[in-house]
Design a protein around this motif. Sequence first.
Motif, mmCIF file in Angstrom:
data_model
loop_
_atom_site.group_PDB
_atom_site.id
_atom_site.type_symbol
_atom_site.label_atom_id
_atom_site.label_comp_id
_atom_site.label_asym_id
_atom_site.label_seq_id
_atom_site.Cartn_x
_atom_site.Cartn_y
_atom_site.Cartn_z
ATOM 1 N N THR A 2 0.889 -1.194 -0.223
ATOM 2 C CA THR A 2 0.099 0.006 -0.012
ATOM 3 C C THR A 2 0.928 1.276 -0.012
ATOM 4 N N GLY A 3 0.699 2.267 -0.840
ATOM 5 C CA GLY A 3 1.308 3.447 -0.960
ATOM 6 C C GLY A 3 0.786 4.357 0.191
ATOM 7 N N ILE A 4 1.696 5.384 0.477
ATOM 8 C CA ILE A 4 1.290 6.394 1.530
ATOM 9 C C ILE A 4 1.531 7.797 0.840
ATOM 10 N N LEU A 5 0.710 8.649 0.513
ATOM 11 C CA LEU A 5 0.771 9.981 0.201
ATOM 12 C C LEU A 5 0.490 10.901 1.352
ATOM 13 N N VAL A 6 1.602 11.767 1.819
ATOM 14 C CA VAL A 6 1.122 12.739 2.759
ATOM 15 C C VAL A 6 1.201 14.122 2.226
ATOM 16 N N VAL A 7 0.220 14.715 2.388
ATOM 17 C CA VAL A 7 -0.152 16.254 1.717
ATOM 18 C C VAL A 7 -0.686 17.346 2.535
ATOM 19 N N THR A 8 0.325 18.263 2.878
ATOM 20 C CA THR A 8 0.008 19.104 3.836
ATOM 21 C C THR A 8 0.248 20.664 3.076
ATOM 22 N N ASP A 29 7.970 3.510 -1.015
ATOM 23 C CA ASP A 29 6.563 3.572 -1.228
ATOM 24 C C ASP A 29 5.969 4.764 -0.698
ATOM 25 N N TYR A 30 6.369 5.842 -0.650
ATOM 26 C CA TYR A 30 5.695 7.175 -0.151
ATOM 27 C C TYR A 30 5.993 8.257 -0.690
ATOM 28 N N GLN A 31 5.097 9.296 -1.038
ATOM 29 C CA GLN A 31 5.741 10.503 -1.174
ATOM 30 C C GLN A 31 4.874 11.644 -0.475
ATOM 31 N N THR A 32 5.683 12.898 -0.371
ATOM 32 C CA THR A 32 5.386 14.027 0.227
ATOM 33 C C THR A 32 4.770 15.117 -0.732
ATOM 34 N N LEU A 33 3.833 15.810 -0.448
ATOM 35 C CA LEU A 33 3.621 16.952 -1.333
ATOM 36 C C LEU A 33 3.300 18.139 -0.224
ATOM 37 N N GLY A 34 3.869 19.470 -0.470
ATOM 38 C CA GLY A 34 3.473 20.610 0.057
ATOM 39 C C GLY A 34 2.986 21.638 -0.636
ATOM 40 N N LEU A 35 1.916 22.383 -0.122
ATOM 41 C CA LEU A 35 1.200 23.509 -0.880
ATOM 42 C C LEU A 35 1.765 24.681 -0.276
ATOM 43 N N LYS A 36 2.471 25.480 -1.216
ATOM 44 C CA LYS A 36 3.128 26.694 -0.847
ATOM 45 C C LYS A 36 2.564 27.833 -1.287
ATOM 46 N N HIS A 37 2.762 29.017 -0.829
ATOM 47 C CA HIS A 37 2.248 30.239 -1.366
ATOM 48 C C HIS A 37 2.678 30.563 -2.944
ATOM 49 N N GLY A 38 1.584 31.012 -3.558
ATOM 50 C CA GLY A 38 1.587 31.009 -4.974
ATOM 51 C C GLY A 38 1.702 29.730 -5.909
ATOM 52 N N ASP A 39 1.509 28.501 -5.179
ATOM 53 C CA ASP A 39 1.432 27.481 -5.977
ATOM 54 C C ASP A 39 -0.140 27.462 -6.666
ATOM 55 N N ASP A 40 -0.076 26.971 -7.913
ATOM 56 C CA ASP A 40 -1.292 26.724 -8.742
ATOM 57 C C ASP A 40 -2.125 25.720 -8.183
ATOM 58 N N PRO A 72 -5.307 21.064 0.575
ATOM 59 C CA PRO A 72 -4.868 19.572 0.228
ATOM 60 C C PRO A 72 -5.983 18.506 0.466
ATOM 61 N N TYR A 73 -6.917 18.773 1.448
ATOM 62 C CA TYR A 73 -7.840 17.690 1.686
ATOM 63 C C TYR A 73 -8.923 17.959 0.372
ATOM 64 N N ASN A 74 -9.206 19.088 0.149
ATOM 65 C CA ASN A 74 -10.201 19.346 -1.025
ATOM 66 C C ASN A 74 -9.721 18.780 -2.269
ATOM 67 N N GLN A 75 -8.489 18.896 -2.581
ATOM 68 C CA GLN A 75 -7.992 18.637 -3.895
ATOM 69 C C GLN A 75 -7.860 17.022 -3.965
ATOM 70 N N ALA A 76 -7.408 16.400 -2.747
ATOM 71 C CA ALA A 76 -7.480 14.787 -2.914
ATOM 72 C C ALA A 76 -8.984 14.436 -2.801
ATOM 73 N N ALA A 77 -9.792 15.030 -2.152
ATOM 74 C CA ALA A 77 -11.243 14.664 -2.378
ATOM 75 C C ALA A 77 -11.954 14.777 -3.758
ATOM 76 N N MET A 78 -11.590 15.879 -4.424
ATOM 77 C CA MET A 78 -12.029 16.168 -5.735
ATOM 78 C C MET A 78 -11.444 15.465 -6.648
ATOM 79 N N SER A 79 -10.582 14.466 -6.321
ATOM 80 C CA SER A 79 -9.629 13.585 -7.354
ATOM 81 C C SER A 79 -10.433 12.192 -7.321
ATOM 82 N N PHE A 80 -11.359 12.070 -6.472
ATOM 83 C CA PHE A 80 -11.889 10.731 -6.273
ATOM 84 C C PHE A 80 -12.644 10.370 -7.840
ATOM 85 N N ASN A 81 -13.364 11.327 -8.430
ATOM 86 C CA ASN A 81 -14.152 10.941 -9.568
ATOM 87 C C ASN A 81 -13.108 10.929 -10.750
#
Length: 139
Positions: A2-8, A29-40, A72-81
Motif C-alpha cells: 500500500t502506498g502512502i501519500l502525505v499532503v500538507t 513507497d511514499y511521497q510527500t507534497l506541500g502546498l506553498k504560497h503562490g502554487d497553482d 490539500p484535503y479538498n484537492q484529494a477529495a475532488m480527485s476521487f471522480n
Amino acid sequence: MTGILVVTHGEMATGLMDSLSLIMGDQEDYQTLGLKHGDDIVEFSEKIQAGICELDQGEGVLVLVDLFSASPYNQAAMSFNKLKDHKYRLVSGVNLPMLIEAFNQRMIGADLETMYQAAMNTGKDGIKEFLEEMAKLNS
C-alpha cells in the motif's frame, strides 16, 4: 504494498517523514507534497493525482492530509471522480503517531482498510495533556 501519500501546507509533510525516518528508518513507497504560497491549485491537484497513480501498485494508497476541508484535503477529495481505477482512503489530521502507525501496519501486511482505521485511532489516541494523564494515574 500500500502506498502512502502525505499532503500538507508548507513543508509539514517533509518534516513528518524526516521525524518518521529518525524513529523507523528509511521507508519506501511514499511521497510527500506541500502546498506553498503562490502554487497553482490546479497543478497541485494534478500532483496529488499523479502521486496516487504512481503509488498505487494494486493495493491502494493511504492519503494523509493536515486539515479537514482545506486545500490539500479538498484537492484529494475532488480527485476521487478522476481516479475511479485507483483505491485510496483520505484521512485528515495527520500527526506523527498516526504516520508511524500507518507505516507499522503496512510493515505487518495490513490492507488499506485496516491501515487507515488503525492510523486514525492511533492519531486520536496520541493526543494527551500532561495533567489529565497524571490525574488518571493518581485515581
